[in-house]
Write an enzyme that holds these catalytic residues in place. Sequence first.
Site, short mmCIF file in Angstrom:
data_model
loop_
_atom_site.label_atom_id
_atom_site.label_comp_id
_atom_site.label_asym_id
_atom_site.label_seq_id
_atom_site.Cartn_x
_atom_site.Cartn_y
_atom_site.Cartn_z
N THR A 119 -11.48 -4.45 -10.99
CA THR A 119 -10.11 -4.63 -11.48
C THR A 119 -9.36 -5.72 -10.70
O THR A 119 -8.77 -6.63 -11.30
CB THR A 119 -9.35 -3.29 -11.36
OG1 THR A 119 -10.10 -2.29 -12.06
CG2 THR A 119 -7.95 -3.39 -11.93
N ILE A 120 -9.37 -5.62 -9.40
CA ILE A 120 -8.62 -6.59 -8.58
C ILE A 120 -9.43 -7.87 -8.41
O ILE A 120 -8.91 -8.98 -8.53
CB ILE A 120 -8.26 -5.98 -7.20
CG1 ILE A 120 -7.41 -4.70 -7.37
CG2 ILE A 120 -7.54 -7.00 -6.33
CD1 ILE A 120 -6.08 -4.89 -8.06
N CYS A 129 -0.52 -1.95 -4.21
CA CYS A 129 0.38 -2.30 -5.31
C CYS A 129 1.76 -1.68 -5.12
O CYS A 129 2.79 -2.33 -5.34
CB CYS A 129 -0.23 -1.86 -6.64
SG CYS A 129 -0.91 -0.18 -6.61
N ASN A 130 1.82 -0.41 -4.69
CA ASN A 130 3.11 0.24 -4.50
C ASN A 130 3.88 -0.38 -3.33
O ASN A 130 5.08 -0.64 -3.43
CB ASN A 130 2.90 1.74 -4.25
CG ASN A 130 2.67 2.50 -5.54
OD1 ASN A 130 3.45 2.39 -6.48
ND2 ASN A 130 1.59 3.26 -5.60
N ARG A 154 0.47 6.04 -11.82
CA ARG A 154 -0.47 6.21 -12.93
C ARG A 154 -1.71 6.97 -12.43
O ARG A 154 -2.11 6.85 -11.28
CB ARG A 154 -0.85 4.85 -13.53
CG ARG A 154 -1.48 3.85 -12.54
CD ARG A 154 -2.98 4.02 -12.46
NE ARG A 154 -3.63 3.09 -11.58
CZ ARG A 154 -4.00 3.38 -10.32
NH1 ARG A 154 -3.69 4.55 -9.79
NH2 ARG A 154 -4.66 2.51 -9.60
N HIS A 176 3.14 6.54 1.89
CA HIS A 176 3.54 5.21 1.43
C HIS A 176 4.61 4.58 2.32
O HIS A 176 4.63 3.37 2.53
CB HIS A 176 4.04 5.28 -0.01
CG HIS A 176 3.02 5.82 -0.96
ND1 HIS A 176 2.97 7.17 -1.29
CD2 HIS A 176 2.01 5.23 -1.62
CE1 HIS A 176 1.96 7.36 -2.13
NE2 HIS A 176 1.36 6.20 -2.35
N GLY A 177 5.53 5.44 2.84
CA GLY A 177 6.59 4.92 3.72
C GLY A 177 6.00 4.22 4.95
O GLY A 177 6.36 3.07 5.25
N HIS A 191 2.90 1.92 -12.50
CA HIS A 191 3.62 2.89 -11.68
C HIS A 191 5.12 2.71 -11.95
O HIS A 191 5.58 1.59 -12.21
CB HIS A 191 3.43 2.62 -10.18
CG HIS A 191 2.02 2.63 -9.70
ND1 HIS A 191 1.19 3.73 -9.81
CD2 HIS A 191 1.29 1.70 -9.04
CE1 HIS A 191 0.02 3.46 -9.25
NE2 HIS A 191 0.05 2.22 -8.79
P1 NAD Z 1 -12.80 -1.35 -8.83
O1 NAD Z 1 -13.64 -0.14 -8.71
O2 NAD Z 1 -12.18 -1.68 -10.14
O3 NAD Z 1 -13.64 -2.62 -8.36
C1 NAD Z 1 -14.44 -2.62 -7.21
C2 NAD Z 1 -15.70 -3.40 -7.52
O4 NAD Z 1 -16.48 -3.52 -6.33
C3 NAD Z 1 -16.58 -2.74 -8.58
O5 NAD Z 1 -16.99 -3.72 -9.50
C4 NAD Z 1 -17.77 -2.20 -7.76
O6 NAD Z 1 -18.96 -2.16 -8.50
C5 NAD Z 1 -17.84 -3.24 -6.65
N1 NAD Z 1 -18.52 -2.81 -5.44
C6 NAD Z 1 -18.76 -1.56 -4.99
N2 NAD Z 1 -19.43 -1.60 -3.81
C7 NAD Z 1 -19.63 -2.91 -3.52
C8 NAD Z 1 -20.26 -3.59 -2.45
N3 NAD Z 1 -20.81 -2.95 -1.44
N4 NAD Z 1 -20.29 -4.94 -2.48
C9 NAD Z 1 -19.72 -5.64 -3.50
N5 NAD Z 1 -19.11 -5.02 -4.56
C10 NAD Z 1 -19.05 -3.68 -4.55
O7 NAD Z 1 -11.68 -1.22 -7.68
P2 NAD Z 1 -10.27 -1.95 -7.66
O8 NAD Z 1 -9.30 -1.13 -8.42
O9 NAD Z 1 -10.44 -3.37 -7.99
O10 NAD Z 1 -9.88 -1.74 -6.12
C11 NAD Z 1 -10.36 -2.62 -5.12
C12 NAD Z 1 -9.45 -2.52 -3.93
O11 NAD Z 1 -8.14 -2.93 -4.33
C13 NAD Z 1 -9.30 -1.13 -3.31
O12 NAD Z 1 -9.07 -1.26 -1.93
C14 NAD Z 1 -8.04 -0.62 -3.97
O13 NAD Z 1 -7.39 0.38 -3.21
C15 NAD Z 1 -7.22 -1.89 -4.03
N6 NAD Z 1 -6.18 -1.91 -5.03
C16 NAD Z 1 -6.41 -1.41 -6.28
C17 NAD Z 1 -5.39 -1.41 -7.21
C18 NAD Z 1 -5.57 -0.83 -8.58
O14 NAD Z 1 -4.64 -0.28 -9.11
N7 NAD Z 1 -6.72 -0.94 -9.20
C19 NAD Z 1 -4.15 -1.95 -6.88
C20 NAD Z 1 -3.96 -2.52 -5.62
C21 NAD Z 1 -4.98 -2.47 -4.70
#
Ligand code: NAD
Length: 354
Positions: A11-12, A140-141, A168, A194-195, A220
Site C-alpha cells: 500500500t505505502i 498516517c494519524n 478505519r 497516539h499522543g 480515518h
Molecule cells: P502492506 O502490507 O500493504 O505492504 C507491505 C509489503 O511489504 C507487502 O507487499 C509485503 O508482501 C511486503 N513484505 C513483507 N515482508 C517483506 C520483506 N521482508 N521484504 C520486502 N518486502 C516485504 O503494508 P503497508 O500498509 O504498506 O504498511 C507498510 C508500513 O507503512 C507499516 O509500517 C505501516 O504501519 C505503515 N503505514 C501504513 C499505513 C496504511 O494505512 N496502510 C499508513 C501509514 C503508515
Amino acid sequence: MIRVGVNGYGTIGKRVADAVAAQPDMELVGVAKTRPNFEAEAALRRGYDLYAAIPERADAFTDAGVETAGALSDMLEAVDVVVDCCPSGIGAENQPMYEAHDVKAIYQGGEDAEIAEASFNARGSFETARGDDHVRVVSCNTTGLSRVLAPLEETYGIEKVRATLVRRGGDPAQSDRGPINDIIPDPVEVPSHHGPDVNTIFPDVDIDTLGLTVPATHMHTHSLNVTLETEPDREAVIDLLAGENRTFLIPEAAGIDGAGKLKEYAMDAGRPRGDLWENCIWERSVNLSGRDLYLFQNVHQEADVVPENVDAIRAMCTELPAEESIARTNEALGVGLDSLLADGGEGERLTADD
Ligand code: NAD
C-alpha cells in the site's frame, strides 16, 4: 540525482515509488518485492526495475515469468537511500542489512520510534532529520495531527490537545482485516499511544488521544479539541489552516459529507488511486468556544505519508531548505486541493452531481 530504492511494495511502497519517480531530483533505482503477484506486475508496467527481496524466493519470479534486475542486496548497492515500506516490525529486522550496505534508510510509522535518529513530519520536524542515516516517517494519524498542530502552536500557542481518532478497520485491499461489524475502543487504554507518537514531533505539546476502530476502509476521522493560549477569531483560524499547503478546507457548498464523497472528489480531480495527500478539514466544523478550538478532519491513511517520505529523503540527503523541498514535492505530485467553491461564490462551475 538522489538514487532511491523502495523495499516492500504494498500500500505505502507503491505510492512512495511513484512519488519518488515523479521528483526532478530523484532517480527510482527499483523496488524490492517478496512475491511475483499483481503488484509486481504493476511495477513492471510502470517500468520499474524489480528486485527479489528474499533470495530463497527469487526462483518464484522466474517461474512466474517475471524478470528481476537482481536481489535486494544489488538494489542496496546501487542506492543512496532505501525507503523501507515493509509491514510493521520488518523494518527493524531489515535495519542491520541497511547498515551493512552503508545505505541511509527511511522507516514507516509501524516501527518503534527508537529505530531511527529522528521521527519525521515535514511541517513539524524537518530539520531534526537533516543529514541523518535512519529516519522514521510517523504514522498516517500522527502526520495528520502534526500538520494541524504545527501552525496552531506557532501562531497561537497550544495549552492542551484532546483528539479522538476514529480509525478505519483496514485498507480497501486488506481482506484479512474484515469484514467487521463493530465499533471497537482501540486501544481500550486511555489515553492511547497516539499522543506520545505526536510528542516525537512536538516534544512539548500536551496531548491526550483516544482511539476507536470502525468498519470502514477509506479514511480515518479525527475529532479535535485544541485549547489555545490565545483567543483568535474563527475566520483567522480558518485562514491559517487554509493557508497551509497540505490541508484542504472542505467548503460546505461542496456537499461532501464523509470519506466516500471525499474519495469521489479525489477521483473526479484525476488523483492517482483516488489519493488524498492533504488533511481534509470540514470548514463548517472549525469553531471556537473561548480558547477551545474544535474541528473534524479526515486523513487518507494510504496517502498522507507519501509526500512526507519524499521530503524525508531530501532532509537526509540534501541541504535544501524545508519550504523548498515541500514546494518541490507538492509541485511534482500535484499536492494542494483548492476547491472552486472555496469562497462560496462559484458553485455553477462544478458539476459534482453529474
Ligand atoms: P502492506 O502490507 O500493504 O505492504 C507491505 C509489503 O511489504 C507487502 O507487499 C509485503 O508482501 C511486503 N513484505 C513483507 N515482508 C517483506 C520483506 N521482508 N521484504 C520486502 N518486502 C516485504 O503494508 P503497508 O500498509 O504498506 O504498511 C507498510 C508500513 O507503512 C507499516 O509500517 C505501516 O504501519 C505503515 N503505514 C501504513 C499505513 C496504511 O494505512 N496502510 C499508513 C501509514 C503508515
